[in-house]
Write a protein that holds these residues in place. Sequence first.
Motif, PDB file in Angstrom:
ATOM      1  N   ASP A 225       0.839  -1.205   0.000  1.00 51.31           N
ATOM      2  CA  ASP A 225       0.000   0.000   0.000  1.00 51.31           C
ATOM      3  C   ASP A 225       0.869   1.249   0.000  1.00 51.31           C
ATOM      4  O   ASP A 225       1.824   1.351   0.767  1.00 51.31           O
ATOM      5  CB  ASP A 225      -0.909   0.015   1.236  1.00 51.31           C
ATOM      6  N   GLU A 226       0.512   2.172  -0.867  1.00 50.78           N
ATOM      7  CA  GLU A 226       1.199   3.446  -1.063  1.00 50.78           C
ATOM      8  C   GLU A 226       2.605   3.282  -1.628  1.00 50.78           C
ATOM      9  O   GLU A 226       3.332   4.257  -1.773  1.00 50.78           O
ATOM     10  CB  GLU A 226       1.246   4.297   0.218  1.00 50.78           C
ATOM     11  N   THR A 227       3.017   2.058  -1.941  1.00 47.96           N
ATOM     12  CA  THR A 227       4.280   1.810  -2.635  1.00 47.96           C
ATOM     13  C   THR A 227       3.983   1.294  -4.036  1.00 47.96           C
ATOM     14  O   THR A 227       4.448   1.864  -5.016  1.00 47.96           O
ATOM     15  CB  THR A 227       5.143   0.795  -1.851  1.00 47.96           C
ATOM     16  N   LEU A 228       3.184   0.235  -4.135  1.00 51.73           N
ATOM     17  CA  LEU A 228       2.800  -0.324  -5.438  1.00 51.73           C
ATOM     18  C   LEU A 228       1.386   0.056  -5.848  1.00 51.73           C
ATOM     19  O   LEU A 228       1.093   0.181  -7.035  1.00 51.73           O
ATOM     20  CB  LEU A 228       2.905  -1.856  -5.408  1.00 51.73           C
ATOM     21  N   ILE A 229       0.514   0.202  -4.862  1.00 57.00           N
ATOM     22  CA  ILE A 229      -0.902   0.506  -5.118  1.00 57.00           C
ATOM     23  C   ILE A 229      -1.398   1.503  -4.080  1.00 57.00           C
ATOM     24  O   ILE A 229      -0.710   1.778  -3.093  1.00 57.00           O
ATOM     25  CB  ILE A 229      -1.795  -0.768  -5.082  1.00 57.00           C
ATOM     26  N   HIS A 230      -2.607   1.981  -4.311  1.00 61.66           N
ATOM     27  CA  HIS A 230      -3.321   2.745  -3.298  1.00 61.66           C
ATOM     28  C   HIS A 230      -4.773   2.295  -3.337  1.00 61.66           C
ATOM     29  O   HIS A 230      -5.346   2.148  -4.422  1.00 61.66           O
ATOM     30  CB  HIS A 230      -3.238   4.253  -3.558  1.00 61.66           C
ATOM     31  N   SER A 231      -5.348   2.058  -2.187  1.00 61.45           N
ATOM     32  CA  SER A 231      -6.749   1.651  -2.153  1.00 61.45           C
ATOM     33  C   SER A 231      -7.536   2.586  -1.248  1.00 61.45           C
ATOM     34  O   SER A 231      -6.978   3.193  -0.333  1.00 61.45           O
ATOM     35  CB  SER A 231      -6.898   0.206  -1.679  1.00 61.45           C
ATOM     36  N   LYS A 232      -8.824   2.683  -1.561  1.00 59.11           N
ATOM     37  CA  LYS A 232      -9.720   3.551  -0.801  1.00 59.11           C
ATOM     38  C   LYS A 232     -11.036   2.825  -0.580  1.00 59.11           C
ATOM     39  O   LYS A 232     -11.427   1.985  -1.386  1.00 59.11           O
ATOM     40  CB  LYS A 232     -10.003   4.829  -1.589  1.00 59.11           C
ATOM     41  N   LEU A 233     -11.711   3.188   0.477  1.00 56.81           N
ATOM     42  CA  LEU A 233     -13.036   2.633   0.755  1.00 56.81           C
ATOM     43  C   LEU A 233     -14.146   3.429   0.077  1.00 56.81           C
ATOM     44  O   LEU A 233     -15.273   2.959  -0.027  1.00 56.81           O
ATOM     45  CB  LEU A 233     -13.285   2.574   2.263  1.00 56.81           C
ATOM     46  N   THR A 234     -13.850   4.637  -0.345  1.00 52.63           N
ATOM     47  CA  THR A 234     -14.838   5.471  -1.033  1.00 52.63           C
ATOM     48  C   THR A 234     -14.213   6.060  -2.280  1.00 52.63           C
ATOM     49  O   THR A 234     -12.986   6.233  -2.356  1.00 52.63           O
ATOM     50  CB  THR A 234     -15.321   6.632  -0.136  1.00 52.63           C
TER      51      THR A 234
ATOM     52  N   ALA B 179      16.762  -6.339  -0.154  1.00 52.30           N
ATOM     53  CA  ALA B 179      16.451  -4.914  -0.104  1.00 52.30           C
ATOM     54  C   ALA B 179      14.940  -4.776   0.062  1.00 52.30           C
ATOM     55  O   ALA B 179      14.177  -5.560  -0.509  1.00 52.30           O
ATOM     56  CB  ALA B 179      16.910  -4.214  -1.374  1.00 52.30           C
ATOM     57  N   LEU B 180      14.525  -3.802   0.838  1.00 54.47           N
ATOM     58  CA  LEU B 180      13.104  -3.556   1.066  1.00 54.47           C
ATOM     59  C   LEU B 180      12.747  -2.177   0.531  1.00 54.47           C
ATOM     60  O   LEU B 180      13.224  -1.167   1.043  1.00 54.47           O
ATOM     61  CB  LEU B 180      12.778  -3.640   2.563  1.00 54.47           C
ATOM     62  N   VAL B 181      11.920  -2.153  -0.508  1.00 54.98           N
ATOM     63  CA  VAL B 181      11.397  -0.903  -1.048  1.00 54.98           C
ATOM     64  C   VAL B 181      10.073  -0.644  -0.340  1.00 54.98           C
ATOM     65  O   VAL B 181       9.160  -1.459  -0.415  1.00 54.98           O
ATOM     66  CB  VAL B 181      11.177  -0.998  -2.583  1.00 54.98           C
ATOM     67  N   ASP B 182       9.980   0.472   0.368  1.00 56.89           N
ATOM     68  CA  ASP B 182       8.766   0.756   1.142  1.00 56.89           C
ATOM     69  C   ASP B 182       8.638   2.257   1.352  1.00 56.89           C
ATOM     70  O   ASP B 182       9.638   2.962   1.427  1.00 56.89           O
ATOM     71  CB  ASP B 182       8.823   0.037   2.493  1.00 56.89           C
ATOM     72  N   ASN B 183       7.403   2.708   1.467  1.00 60.82           N
ATOM     73  CA  ASN B 183       7.153   4.125   1.713  1.00 60.82           C
ATOM     74  C   ASN B 183       7.136   4.465   3.204  1.00 60.82           C
ATOM     75  O   ASN B 183       7.218   5.635   3.562  1.00 60.82           O
ATOM     76  CB  ASN B 183       5.822   4.555   1.093  1.00 60.82           C
ATOM     77  N   SER B 184       7.047   3.476   4.056  1.00 60.84           N
ATOM     78  CA  SER B 184       6.931   3.729   5.490  1.00 60.84           C
ATOM     79  C   SER B 184       8.278   3.542   6.189  1.00 60.84           C
ATOM     80  O   SER B 184       8.852   2.452   6.173  1.00 60.84           O
ATOM     81  CB  SER B 184       5.906   2.774   6.113  1.00 60.84           C
TER      82      SER B 184
ATOM     83  N   ASN C 147      15.681  -3.436  10.156  1.00 62.78           N
ATOM     84  CA  ASN C 147      16.767  -3.644   9.192  1.00 62.78           C
ATOM     85  C   ASN C 147      17.022  -2.369   8.370  1.00 62.78           C
ATOM     86  O   ASN C 147      16.821  -2.354   7.160  1.00 62.78           O
ATOM     87  CB  ASN C 147      16.431  -4.800   8.247  1.00 62.78           C
ATOM     88  N   PRO C 148      17.476  -1.295   9.004  1.00 61.40           N
ATOM     89  CA  PRO C 148      17.630  -0.028   8.278  1.00 61.40           C
ATOM     90  C   PRO C 148      18.662  -0.064   7.150  1.00 61.40           C
ATOM     91  O   PRO C 148      18.555   0.700   6.192  1.00 61.40           O
ATOM     92  CB  PRO C 148      18.039   0.964   9.370  1.00 61.40           C
ATOM     93  N   SER C 149      19.634  -0.959   7.235  1.00 63.46           N
ATOM     94  CA  SER C 149      20.655  -1.036   6.187  1.00 63.46           C
ATOM     95  C   SER C 149      20.183  -1.797   4.949  1.00 63.46           C
ATOM     96  O   SER C 149      20.960  -2.006   4.017  1.00 63.46           O
ATOM     97  CB  SER C 149      21.925  -1.698   6.729  1.00 63.46           C
ATOM     98  N   ASN C 150      18.929  -2.195   4.945  1.00 63.59           N
ATOM     99  CA  ASN C 150      18.344  -2.865   3.782  1.00 63.59           C
ATOM    100  C   ASN C 150      17.244  -2.018   3.151  1.00 63.59           C
ATOM    101  O   ASN C 150      16.529  -2.480   2.274  1.00 63.59           O
ATOM    102  CB  ASN C 150      17.769  -4.224   4.193  1.00 63.59           C
ATOM    103  N   ALA C 151      17.138  -0.780   3.574  1.00 62.75           N
ATOM    104  CA  ALA C 151      16.017   0.075   3.190  1.00 62.75           C
ATOM    105  C   ALA C 151      16.249   0.836   1.894  1.00 62.75           C
ATOM    106  O   ALA C 151      17.317   1.398   1.667  1.00 62.75           O
ATOM    107  CB  ALA C 151      15.752   1.082   4.305  1.00 62.75           C
ATOM    108  N   ILE C 152      15.205   0.853   1.083  1.00 63.17           N
ATOM    109  CA  ILE C 152      15.129   1.734  -0.075  1.00 63.17           C
ATOM    110  C   ILE C 152      13.823   2.504   0.082  1.00 63.17           C
ATOM    111  O   ILE C 152      12.752   2.011  -0.290  1.00 63.17           O
ATOM    112  CB  ILE C 152      15.164   0.958  -1.407  1.00 63.17           C
ATOM    113  N   PRO C 153      13.902   3.692   0.657  1.00 67.69           N
ATOM    114  CA  PRO C 153      12.676   4.476   0.841  1.00 67.69           C
ATOM    115  C   PRO C 153      12.134   4.963  -0.508  1.00 67.69           C
ATOM    116  O   PRO C 153      12.892   5.277  -1.420  1.00 67.69           O
ATOM    117  CB  PRO C 153      13.126   5.672   1.683  1.00 67.69           C
ATOM    118  N   ILE C 154      10.827   5.016  -0.596  1.00 69.55           N
ATOM    119  CA  ILE C 154      10.157   5.543  -1.780  1.00 69.55           C
ATOM    120  C   ILE C 154       9.045   6.468  -1.300  1.00 69.55           C
ATOM    121  O   ILE C 154       8.463   6.245  -0.240  1.00 69.55           O
ATOM    122  CB  ILE C 154       9.607   4.405  -2.680  1.00 69.55           C
ATOM    123  N   ARG C 155       8.784   7.485  -2.066  1.00 66.53           N
ATOM    124  CA  ARG C 155       7.750   8.449  -1.712  1.00 66.53           C
ATOM    125  C   ARG C 155       6.386   7.766  -1.685  1.00 66.53           C
ATOM    126  O   ARG C 155       6.060   6.936  -2.524  1.00 66.53           O
ATOM    127  CB  ARG C 155       7.760   9.582  -2.745  1.00 66.53           C
TER     128      ARG C 155
END
Length: 182
Positions: free
Chosen positions: A2-11, A119-124, A131-139
Amino acid sequence: MDETLIHSKLTLDPGSPSPPFQINVPYEGKDCIYYVYDRPFVFEFLATMAKWYDLVIFTASVSEYADPIIDWLEAEVKKRHSVCEQIFKGRYYRQHCTYYDGVYTKDLTQINTDLREIALVDNSEFSFLINPSNAIPIRTWTHDDPSDPALLDLIGFLIALSYVHDVQNILGLRLKLESDSF
């Protein structure tokens, strides 16, 4: 996911484009319909990365919600890019997360104890606490930018990273740079 590959909404917002996918997730005896939007270039990104990496989804979502989305992503990649093999080699959900100080974090040793290869690509940023040394932050993406290039921009870097013996040596540099700037 969520918010990395997709975004979902209830409305659905008035005037919003129609979502390409929706799922019904029963919750406390009620049906919750989620409208799912794919991040720009997600299918190209996944098709390319599946050639270079064993892709795993690690989400803080529950499987009842995540599995239909993961199945949809995989089916779309296969359809759009004539891919025959399985795209995702593993799936990890909320029950695989570590609940720490009110947030779900992701301990990558559940996937592989050799963290030199993950490596972990994540927005959060909370996802990276263990595991901060495996992080790839994404907007964070919330279907607000229909031409968001973030996933496309990562492809070259991730291909280059696949040639490194220990991804932590490269990804950990971000932590050193951040600590040096204070």
